[in-house]
Scaffold this active site. Structure first.
Site, PDB file in Angstrom:
ATOM      1  N   ASP A 197       0.828  -1.191   0.000  1.00  0.00           N
ATOM      2  CA  ASP A 197       0.000   0.000   0.000  1.00  0.00           C
ATOM      3  C   ASP A 197       0.865   1.245   0.000  1.00  0.00           C
ATOM      4  O   ASP A 197       0.654   2.186  -0.763  1.00  0.00           O
ATOM      5  CB  ASP A 197      -0.884  -0.016   1.253  1.00  0.00           C
ATOM      6  N   ASP A 250      -9.384  -0.711   3.924  1.00  0.00           N
ATOM      7  CA  ASP A 250      -8.819  -0.393   5.223  1.00  0.00           C
ATOM      8  C   ASP A 250      -9.632  -1.023   6.324  1.00  0.00           C
ATOM      9  O   ASP A 250      -9.094  -1.650   7.226  1.00  0.00           O
ATOM     10  CB  ASP A 250      -8.815   1.125   5.435  1.00  0.00           C
TER      11      ASP A 250
END
Lengths: 458, 223
Positions: free
Chosen positions: A269, A376
């Protein structure tokens, strides 16, 4: 990325989810914003409000390159006020994000602790083909690393695929993909979940009732997520599908692989969002160039959307709030959903159409709230859920991970307000979470257990 | 809460390492571990204070009228409360989870009042942490070393009293007295007084002494 949105399109794609927070303010945009402001009504207020919330991703992006004149001057003058507002509203945004993240984690932990199904080992996803039932530690470690490599490469491939699709304007394909994914998630996974919960509590339910319940749940969910719906209902659905996805991961990822995957995905990420050639970044830039709304991706929006009364902004406004989760099927089948990039983009893009119309509406518009990618949510919940499932039945570890994740989220939002760029939401939280998990499980637990057995307090 | 967890982590590390090194686990080591935990907690409370003070100053400089929207007192209360909550939760949640399961309390000869005394002790500890937070921050603010010393001493005392535990009269009683005294001290530190309490209880509506500025006196912000 936190632009606050990461869309996790696919279920299984943990990878797809972009868990990054993107700062609502990307450099080119603000100038546009400012320009718009200046040129329009000189509503410094609105401008400030918009810039203030880092959550205003769309605002910024909407601006794009087009702006330009006269803005720089205003900008410097307003920067100070902006900062102040950013900090003030930043705190509100943090709270607005805490609540859904906490709810998702609570749902996951409650399910893990009560429903046995999700802690039983019943096979693995095809993305993690190597088994961890090996006799030696080295072999197990090797298998988990290999699993991680496979998983991450699948994610990368899907992300790149999505970026390509987006670049070549295959919008229908992406749309269809998203809808299929969320269909699968809303119906199939909910059916499995409901079945297991009923089994655990030994409650009988006949098929017609089950059909009606699931049909209604799924249909309303599809409508809320992909079309219009009350904001809170939409948020609730997103939280639920994130929780369902996280439960699937917790069930089907073998232990060590899960931890290594969590670590690897936060590194991924970080790189995908910050590197110039990262897929997410490219997606954001493409979307910015085209100045068009992104697909309804998986983004959790806590924003107060434009009111229904406003005609034009309405449709556009719904963009950000349309978060579809491409969760797709259960692990055993192949991946379908597009990657997170989408989610990230959609968030920023949706408001674009409304921009030109509204300078007044922006005045009325309250804090738009924050958007966080569903990926997330999923990974945070996976971490906490795994901690709940495998930490020797200890609640302290779960709580410690929970606090660590929230603090990480806080810090990330703070960095967002400071840097005003797209930022990944996973790394800091997951790092803290992992550190706290391992340290609490191995160090704190014996200490606290010994203290508690003698009823000593510190 | 995060700071408290950090302190707990450090303390556990210390205890773990010392237990491994000495090769045995006995009460003395536990005492040492507990004392270290207390000291580390206070240290983290201090770190928390420093951080919040910085944040306070930052907020003050950024705000329109030079005062931060949250006063240091409020921060002290929140910080103390969160220390207390996380400490209480860590102390009691496993006990609560076990209390739901099958079993008999004290079957091996321990006290049958384990659960209820744990509950009371945890409550006292949560309150104590809250009070200590207020007193600590105030003492740091006014650089009063005596206050700091008393807080740390009080914490050590409370923790030490729990070592007397199955003898509940000696531990619960004094701890509650300590809680009460600390509470009164914190109350007076926060600016409360007997008169305030009376005023609050009598619910009298005081005439508002504030003056409202009318727009005529202010330039409208838009112009």
């Amino acid at each position: 990325m936190i632009t606050f949105m990461n869309n996790s399109d696919s279920e299984e794609e943990p990878c797809n989810e972009r868990t990054s927070l993107m700062s609502a303010e990307s450099p080119p945009v603000p100038s546009y914003q400012d320009g718009l402001q200046a040129s329009e009504a000189g509503e410094a207020q609105a401008h400030r409000k918009r810039r203030a919330g880092s959550s205003r991703g769309p605002n910024n992006i909407a601006g794009g390159e087009t702006s330009g004149s006269g803005v720089p001057v205003r900008e410097s003058a307003l920067e100070n006020e902006e900062e102040e507002l950013t900090l003030k509203y930043g705190a509100k945004h943090v709270i607005m994000l805490f609540v859904p993240v906490t709810l998702c984690m609570i749902v996951v932990v409650a399910t893990i602790k009560s429903v046995r199904f999700y802690t039983e080992k019943n096979g693995q996803l095809i993305y993690t083909p190597f088994s961890e039932d090996t006799p030696s530690v080295g072999q197990r470690l090797l298998n988990s690393v290999l699993n991680t490599i496979i998983m991450i490469s699948v994610i990368i491939v899907m992300t790149v695929f999505l970026v390509l699709l987006y670049k070549y304007r295959c919008y229908k394909f992406i749309h269809g993909w998203l809808i299929l994914s969320s269909l699968m998630l809303l119906f199939l996974f909910t059916y499995i979940y409901l079945g297991e919960v009923l089994k655990t509590y030994n409650v009988a339910m006949d098929y017609p009732t089950l059909f009606i319940v699931i049909w209604n749940f799924g249909a309303v969910g599809m409508i809320c997520i992909h079309w219009k719906g009350p904001l809170q209902l939409q948020q609730a659905y997103l939280i639920m599908i994130s929780a369902l996805m996280a439960l699937v991961f917790i069930k089907y990822l073998p232990e060590w692989s899960a931890w290594v995957i969590l670590g690897a995905i936060s590194i991924y990420d970080l790189m995908a969002v910050l590197c110039p050639k990262g897929p997410l970044r490219m997606l954001v830039e493409t979307a910015q160039e085209r100045n068009e709304p992104i697909f309804p991706a998986l983004i959790y929006s806590s924003a107060m959307m434009w009111t229904v009364g406003m005609a034009k902004p309405d449709t556009a406004a719904r963009g950000p709030s349309q978060q579809t989760w491409d969760a797709a099927e259960d692990g055993r089948e192949h991946l379908q959903s597009p990657s997170h990039a989408e989610s990230q983009m959609s968030e920023t893009r949706s408001p674009v159409p409304t921009r030109p119309i509204t300078s007044l509406e922006e005045l009325e518009e309250e804090e738009r709230g924050v958007k966080l990618g569903l990926g997330d949510f999923i990974f945070y919940s996976v971490l906490v859920g795994k901690a709940a499932a495998t930490a020797s039945g200890d609640w302290n570890t779960t709580l410690a991970c929970f606090v660590a994740i929230l603090i990480g989220l806080c810090l990330t939002l703070l960095l967002l307000a400071v840097f005003k760029k797209a930022l990944p939401a996973l790394p800091i939280s997951i790092t803290f979470g992992l550190i706290f998990y391992f340290s609490t499980d191995n160090l704190v637990r014996p200490f606290m257990d010994t203290l508690a057995s003698h009823q000593l307090y510190i | 809460a995060f700071f408290w967890l950090l302190s707990l982590l450090a303390a556990s590390l210390l205890w773990f390492v010392s237990a491994q090194l000495s090769g045995r686990e006995d009460a003395a080591l536990l005492l040492l571990g507990a004392a270290a935990a207390v000291l580390l907690q206070e240290l983290c409370r201090f770190a928390c204070f420093k951080l919040l003070k910085k944040a306070d100053e930052g907020l003050a400089t950024l705000s329109e009228d030079g005062r931060s929207p949250i006063s240091l007192r409020q921060m002290a209360y929140v910080s103390g409360l969160s220390f207390g909550i996380i400490s209480g939760i860590f102390s009691i949640v496993n006990i609560l989870a076990d209390s739901a399961g099958p079993g008999t309390v004290g079957i091996h000869g321990d006290s049958p009042y384990y659960f209820i005394t744990s509950a009371f002790l945890t409550m006292a500890l949560v309150l104590l942490h809250t009070f200590w937070g207020i007193i600590f921050f105030d003492a740091c603010e006014r650089r009063c070393a005596g206050g700091l010393g008393l807080v740390v001493g009080g914490h050590l005392l409370a923790s030490g009293l729990t070592f007397l535990n199955p003898w509940y009269e000696a531990s619960l009683g004094p701890i509650f007295i300590l809680t009460l005294c600390t509470g009164l001290w914190a109350f007076s530190t926060a600016g409360g007084s007997f008169r305030n309490v009376l005023k609050c209880l009598s619910c009298k509506q005081e005439p508002e002494g504030r003056v409202v500025l009318y727009s005529a006196l202010q330039v409208p912000p838009e112009e």
